[in-house]
Design a protein around this motif. Structure first.
Motif, mmCIF file in Angstrom:
data_model
loop_
_atom_site.group_PDB
_atom_site.id
_atom_site.type_symbol
_atom_site.label_atom_id
_atom_site.label_comp_id
_atom_site.label_asym_id
_atom_site.label_seq_id
_atom_site.Cartn_x
_atom_site.Cartn_y
_atom_site.Cartn_z
ATOM 1 N N UNK A 90 -53.967 -21.506 -71.978
ATOM 2 C CA UNK A 90 -55.280 -21.685 -71.352
ATOM 3 C C UNK A 90 -55.232 -21.469 -69.849
ATOM 4 N N UNK A 91 -54.045 -21.257 -69.290
ATOM 5 C CA UNK A 91 -53.897 -21.078 -67.843
ATOM 6 C C UNK A 91 -53.321 -19.710 -67.512
ATOM 7 N N UNK A 92 -53.507 -18.737 -68.402
ATOM 8 C CA UNK A 92 -52.979 -17.399 -68.168
ATOM 9 C C UNK A 92 -54.104 -16.373 -68.215
ATOM 10 N N UNK A 93 -53.787 -15.184 -67.724
ATOM 11 C CA UNK A 93 -54.719 -14.068 -67.766
ATOM 12 C C UNK A 93 -54.607 -13.407 -69.130
ATOM 13 N N UNK A 104 -52.762 -22.783 -62.165
ATOM 14 C CA UNK A 104 -53.583 -21.591 -62.318
ATOM 15 C C UNK A 104 -54.514 -21.756 -63.505
ATOM 16 N N UNK A 105 -55.736 -21.311 -63.350
ATOM 17 C CA UNK A 105 -56.722 -21.434 -64.415
ATOM 18 C C UNK A 105 -56.845 -20.107 -65.159
ATOM 19 N N UNK A 106 -57.136 -20.196 -66.446
ATOM 20 C CA UNK A 106 -57.105 -19.036 -67.309
ATOM 21 C C UNK A 106 -58.291 -18.117 -67.149
ATOM 22 N N UNK A 107 -58.074 -16.853 -67.522
ATOM 23 C CA UNK A 107 -59.118 -15.847 -67.513
ATOM 24 C C UNK A 107 -59.035 -15.018 -68.786
ATOM 25 N N UNK A 108 -60.173 -14.478 -69.191
ATOM 26 C CA UNK A 108 -60.249 -13.518 -70.288
ATOM 27 C C UNK A 108 -60.985 -12.292 -69.769
ATOM 28 N N UNK A 109 -60.423 -11.117 -70.045
ATOM 29 C CA UNK A 109 -61.128 -9.878 -69.740
ATOM 30 C C UNK A 109 -60.979 -8.950 -70.938
ATOM 31 N N UNK A 110 -62.104 -8.518 -71.472
ATOM 32 C CA UNK A 110 -62.144 -7.628 -72.620
ATOM 33 C C UNK A 110 -62.968 -6.407 -72.240
ATOM 34 N N UNK A 111 -62.490 -5.221 -72.612
ATOM 35 C CA UNK A 111 -63.152 -3.984 -72.196
ATOM 36 C C UNK A 111 -63.203 -2.997 -73.353
ATOM 37 N N UNK A 112 -64.335 -2.329 -73.522
ATOM 38 C CA UNK A 112 -64.457 -1.276 -74.526
ATOM 39 C C UNK A 112 -65.608 -0.349 -74.123
ATOM 40 N N UNK A 113 -65.676 0.880 -74.655
ATOM 41 C CA UNK A 113 -66.765 1.798 -74.298
ATOM 42 C C UNK A 113 -68.095 1.302 -74.867
ATOM 43 N N UNK A 114 -69.148 1.504 -74.135
ATOM 44 C CA UNK A 114 -70.461 1.112 -74.634
ATOM 45 C C UNK A 114 -71.464 0.958 -73.521
ATOM 46 N N UNK A 167 -64.452 -14.254 -69.007
ATOM 47 C CA UNK A 167 -64.485 -15.709 -68.931
ATOM 48 C C UNK A 167 -63.458 -16.146 -67.889
ATOM 49 N N UNK A 168 -63.754 -17.248 -67.231
ATOM 50 C CA UNK A 168 -62.836 -17.865 -66.275
ATOM 51 C C UNK A 168 -62.959 -19.371 -66.418
ATOM 52 N N UNK A 169 -61.851 -20.059 -66.257
ATOM 53 C CA UNK A 169 -61.876 -21.517 -66.430
ATOM 54 C C UNK A 169 -62.802 -22.212 -65.446
ATOM 55 N N UNK A 170 -63.103 -21.563 -64.314
ATOM 56 C CA UNK A 170 -64.071 -22.150 -63.383
ATOM 57 C C UNK A 170 -65.485 -22.106 -63.944
ATOM 58 N N UNK A 171 -65.666 -21.392 -65.040
ATOM 59 C CA UNK A 171 -66.972 -21.379 -65.696
ATOM 60 C C UNK A 171 -67.129 -22.533 -66.679
ATOM 61 N N UNK A 172 -66.170 -23.412 -66.696
ATOM 62 C CA UNK A 172 -66.311 -24.686 -67.418
ATOM 63 C C UNK A 172 -66.537 -25.778 -66.371
ATOM 64 N N UNK A 173 -67.692 -26.394 -66.419
ATOM 65 C CA UNK A 173 -68.047 -27.420 -65.449
ATOM 66 C C UNK A 173 -68.606 -28.641 -66.175
#
Length: 583
Positions: free
Chosen positions: A346-349, A397-407, A498-504
């Protein structure tokens, strides 16, 4: 202070114990002023002119233990700056020598009268060597041999007395077709042989932990590899192998395998459950099969430019890095209904990249979005539990999610949508959990952003019913490797973020506003050249003391439990607690 002490030994550099100043080394070597006082010489050849050495340059330096002639800077035009007069052979090397590091060494062989009995490290990259020495040599103390980029090297002399070698590197030696006998090297832990015309898998000692045979013409990995019980890293990239032997699963210590560029591999390799990283870039793999779900340790899977990949049936439960960029035949991606999110995860990219996969069907796109959202929710749940229990350190360090695809479309899963780079979400007066969280979706135009490292910027504000506001700023680093030949009609990308800073903590917030922009880390392009064309926000709530969450419209989202908490009774009925409900 140490340098000053050495300088005080004598006003003549040749009578000091150590030489490291380029000016002092130049004077001593050019004028052959070395003496028995010198014990170590270090010269960065980037900082000196060419020096012609006398063949007897080391004869008076009988106590010399360290020779280090090296280049520190990469990318420059390098050459041998230490030449022998009239191309003569070197008459001798000191018998006290422990460390010999000589880049671009002009010698064709080491002096015949040199006794390397005390030698510990031998590094001769880019040298002119044809062979090291003649006959058997007492090499009882030798631990490291590095012979990278020795184009003239035709054979490696007898190493039968080198029982204590720990690291052997032989790379880009285009005339070396055979390795010396290695099985007796009981201390050998690292063998690196790359870009050499070695066609047969070598016989190697069983204590090896790292084996690199990259870009050799080897066609098969023998089943005898199962004897390497301590092997941790295997690199067969760029070889002609068709697959790994089934015995590879017996190697419990093997946690990193690189098979990138092995175009003859057409099926996903059967590997141990302990593998952490698997590189399959530019292979002929056609499918990621469902059985990969048993690879519970696999966290990194690289599959760039696998042009034959058509289907992803399943993914490992702990995968946090998947790069399937350039898989132009990929059509099917399955829904992932389990993801094990530990405190560390939960604390990784976490990066899931399907850029340049232009043949994805609609089900695949829907599943990619659902998988990214589910992953984000798992991370939010883990963080909420730690915050509730007081186990989360603010310095971590707080976790991040990045997902990418064509569209070019925002999924309906994002209940708030806008056709520009800003959006406002009306949260309403009621909260459904202790914490509120957001997942973001963007459509970005990348017509002029090829081969850049981009940064997604998000500024968002939370406002409660009293009018009080909290402001936040989040960045996602986004490396780009797009092919400039891609038609402009395929230049749009969808990002799920998503970023862990988006949990408040939920504090009666009534409104959340977001503003997005794209920047270039290296200022190669104007910000106006990269546009956020659309954006969307999904809102959900998390209770830090339970496994359930709710979306912004009140629909419950149930997350997977840890396997160790599953009871036997749950196996007999439909495991609803393992599946994500559609918001």
């Amino acid at each position: 202070m140490g340098w000053d002490i050495v300088r005080q030994e004598s006003k003549f550099p040749g009578k000091r114990s150590r030489l490291w100043s380029p000016e002092d080394v130049y004077r001593v070597l050019k004028n052959n002023k070395g003496t028995e006082a010198i014990e170590g010489i270090s010269l960065n050849m980037s900082h000196t002119d060419v020096i012609e050495l006398s063949p007897s340059i080391f004869e008076k330096m009988v106590n010399l233990r360290i020779i280090q002639f090296y280049y520190s800077m990469s990318g420059e035009n390098k050459e041998s700056k230490l030449l022998l007069l009239n191309d003569q052979d070197l008459k001798s090397l000191p018998e006290e020598l422990r460390y010999l590091h000589w880049d671009y060494c002009p010698l064709k062989t080491l002096p015949s009268n040199f006794c390397p009995e005390k030698l510990v490290e031998l590094k001769l990259s880019h040298c002119n060597m044809e062979h090291l020495w003649n006959g058997d040599q007492d090499l009882v103390n030798l631990k490291v041999i590095d012979l990278k980029h020795c184009k003239n090297l035709m054979r490696i002399s007898n190493l039968s007395q080198a029982r204590n070698i720990e690291k052997l590197t032989i790379g880009d030696c285009s005339n070396l077709a055979e390795l010396p006998f290695l099985s007796h090297m009981v201390s050998l832990s690292s063998l690196d042989v790359f870009k050499c015309p070695i066609s047969k898998f070598p016989e190697i000692p069983t204590n090896l932990t790292s084996l690199v045979l990259r870009k050799t013409p080897i066609e098969e990995v023998p089943s005898s590899i199962r004897r390497l019980k301590r092997l941790e890293y295997l690199d067969m990239s760029g070889t002609k192998i068709q697959n790994l032997p089934s015995d590879i699963v017996e190697l419990d210590c093997l946690d990193q395998i690189d098979l990138s560029g092995c175009t003859n591999i057409t099926s996903f390799p059967n590997v141990s459950e302990n593998v952490i990283q698997l590189d399959l870039d530019n292979t002929g793999v056609e499918e990621i099969p469902s059985w990969v779900s048993r690879l519970k340790s696999l966290s990194t899977l690289n599959m760039r430019d696998c042009k034959n990949l058509k289907s992803i049936s399943e993914l490992p439960p702990c995968l946090r890095w998947l790069v399937a960029q350039g898989c132009t035949s990929l059509k099917n991606v399955s829904r992932i209904d389990q993801y094990q999110c530990s405190s560390y995860e939960s604390k990784t990219w976490q990066s899931i990249i399907f850029a340049d996969c232009f043949n994805l069907n609609q089900d695949a796109v829907d599943n990619i979005v659902a998988n990214a959202m589910f992953r984000s929710q798992c991370i939010a749940k883990q963080l909420a539990e730690e915050l509730t229990e007081g186990d989360y350190g603010s310095e971590e360090y707080k976790g991040q999610v990045i997902c990418c695809f064509p569209g070019s479309e925002i999924s309906d899963r994002f209940e708030y949508q806008s056709t520009n780079s800003s959006i406002i979400a009306d949260l309403g007066p009621d909260k459904c959990g202790r914490f509120i969280a957001f997942v973001i979706c963007l459509v970005v135009d990348l017509k002029r952003a090829h081969n850049l490292s981009l940064c997604v910027h998000c500024e968002f504000q939370l406002r409660n019913k009293s009018g009080d506001c909290q402001d936040f700023r989040i960045n996602w680093q986004w490396p780009m490797y797009d092919d400039e030949s891609i038609p402009l009609e395929f230049s749009n990308r969808v990002l799920v973020l998503y970023d862990s800073d988006m949990l408040q903590e939920a504090k009666d917030y009534e409104e959340a506003s977001f503003e997005f922009s794209i920047g270039d880390d290296y200022d190669k392009i104007s910000l106006d050249d990269i546009k956020v064309e659309k954006c969307g926000v999904h809102v959900f709530y998390v209770d830090g003391d339970s496994s359930s969450m709710r979306s912004g419209n009140g629909v419950q989202l149930t997350l997977i439990e840890d396997e160790e908490n599953e009871g036997d009774d749950e196996e007999e009925e439909e495991p609803e607690n393992k599946r994500q409900k559609t918001a």
